[in-house]
Design a protein around this motif. Structure first.
Motif, short mmCIF file in Angstrom:
data_model
loop_
_atom_site.label_atom_id
_atom_site.label_comp_id
_atom_site.label_asym_id
_atom_site.label_seq_id
_atom_site.Cartn_x
_atom_site.Cartn_y
_atom_site.Cartn_z
N CYS A 47 -58.31 6.10 -51.80
CA CYS A 47 -59.39 6.71 -53.43
C CYS A 47 -58.53 5.82 -54.71
O CYS A 47 -58.23 4.88 -54.61
N THR A 92 -59.25 3.47 -59.28
CA THR A 92 -59.31 4.22 -60.43
C THR A 92 -60.72 3.30 -60.99
O THR A 92 -61.39 3.39 -62.00
N SER A 125 -63.37 6.12 -52.82
CA SER A 125 -63.84 7.25 -53.76
C SER A 125 -63.52 6.63 -54.60
O SER A 125 -62.16 6.33 -55.04
N ILE A 130 -62.59 7.03 -58.52
CA ILE A 130 -62.45 7.98 -59.63
C ILE A 130 -61.50 8.00 -60.69
O ILE A 130 -60.33 7.79 -60.86
N ASN A 136 -62.67 14.36 -64.57
CA ASN A 136 -62.42 13.68 -63.55
C ASN A 136 -61.65 14.00 -63.19
O ASN A 136 -61.02 13.70 -61.30
N ASP A 183 -62.66 16.21 -60.59
CA ASP A 183 -63.44 15.22 -59.36
C ASP A 183 -61.93 15.20 -57.59
O ASP A 183 -62.63 15.27 -56.92
N MET A 184 -61.27 14.65 -59.18
CA MET A 184 -60.17 14.62 -58.09
C MET A 184 -59.67 16.00 -56.54
O MET A 184 -59.67 15.64 -55.73
#
Length: 261
Positions: free
Chosen positions: A21, A23, A40, A42, A230, A233-234
């Motif tokens: 993931c 940022t 991903s 996020i 956010n 989403d995490m």
């Protein structure tokens, strides 16, 4: 980029992870150069209940146009360029003031630069401030300037935008990902004193532009960088990962069970 050993460790960590993931898309692109796993994106989010516009008087008092930044006082953040841009503008704009919020190894050097340029009475160095009052300081500013040499994201930029403050940012890294176009803020090249001065002056002298960017920035941050969204989403990413792992474990068990006649 540090060395081969650091890169090897990073590759090993990525291989060991179930999910990667980032940022920002800038960081995703870096990861993709050394890992074939999907990444991903996020972003960091901000709490709109904390970072919002409100009146908070600056140390300069009423009647001033205050520009500034909230960064560590380190060379990568090019605060010397901001001071020189301010010095270029100050003779023609007596109401202009500069507030530098933060502390770092370059503090004395930057204070000396301000003194050499005869700006002592118009520049405030606040030193390190508690996180609990950061929103107050954004609301003391009229414009936030973040002209770093490089930024992988730019949390201070979205915090300022959420407070309705137009931003001037350098045309690099995660900053241009946040400030997607000129309706959300103004972009300048790194180390460009004249460009930085011109961008600040545009926001000082064009109230229509200032108000438009302020409103667009608040809306953009609310839609894309709201902390609760956010976080959701995490959490979903964790849940999806766990579900896939559970399915893999179930498939292994089924495969190991003896077949019945």
């Amino acid at each position: 980029h540090k060395n081969f050993v650091a890169k090897s460790i990073l590759k090993y960590n990525f291989r060991s992870a179930d999910v990667l993931c980032a940022t920002s898309h800038v960081i995703k692109d870096y990861i993709s150069k050394i890992s074939i796993k999907p990444v991903s994106v996020i972003p960091f989010g901000i709490d709109p209940k904390v970072f919002k516009p409100y009146k908070h008087l600056s140390p300069f008092g009423e009647g001033h146009f205050v520009v500034g930044c909230i960064k560590s006082l380190e060379s990568i953040y090019k605060i010397d360029v901001l001071i020189r841009a301010f010095a270029a503008l100050e003779p023609n704009h007596p109401q202009l003031r500069l507030m530098l919020i933060g502390h770092g190894s370059q503090a004395e050097k930057l204070q000396q630069l301000a003194k050499e340029l005869h700006l002592e009475e118009k520049v405030v160095f606040t030193g390190r401030i508690p996180f609990g009052v950061v929103a107050d300081y954004y609301n003391m500013l009229d414009v936030l300037v973040n002209i770093s040499e490089y930024e992988s994201f730019g949390v201070s930029v979205i915090e300022a935008m959420a407070c309705g403050k137009p931003v001037v940012v350098s045309n690099v890294g995660g900053l241009i990902e946040i400030v997607e176009n000129d309706t959300l803020g103004l972009k300048v090249n790194v180390n460009a004193v004249d460009e930085t001065a011109q961008a600040i002056e545009r926001l000082m002298t064009d109230q229509v532009l200032y108000d438009s960017i302020s409103e667009n920035a608040k809306k953009h941050v609310s839609e894309k960088y709201n902390w609760e969204n956010n976080l959701s989403d995490m959490i979903k990413l964790y849940e999806d990962t766990k579900r896939l792992e559970d399915e893999k474990e179930l498939a292994k068990k089924v495969k190991k069970e003896p077949k019945k006649d």
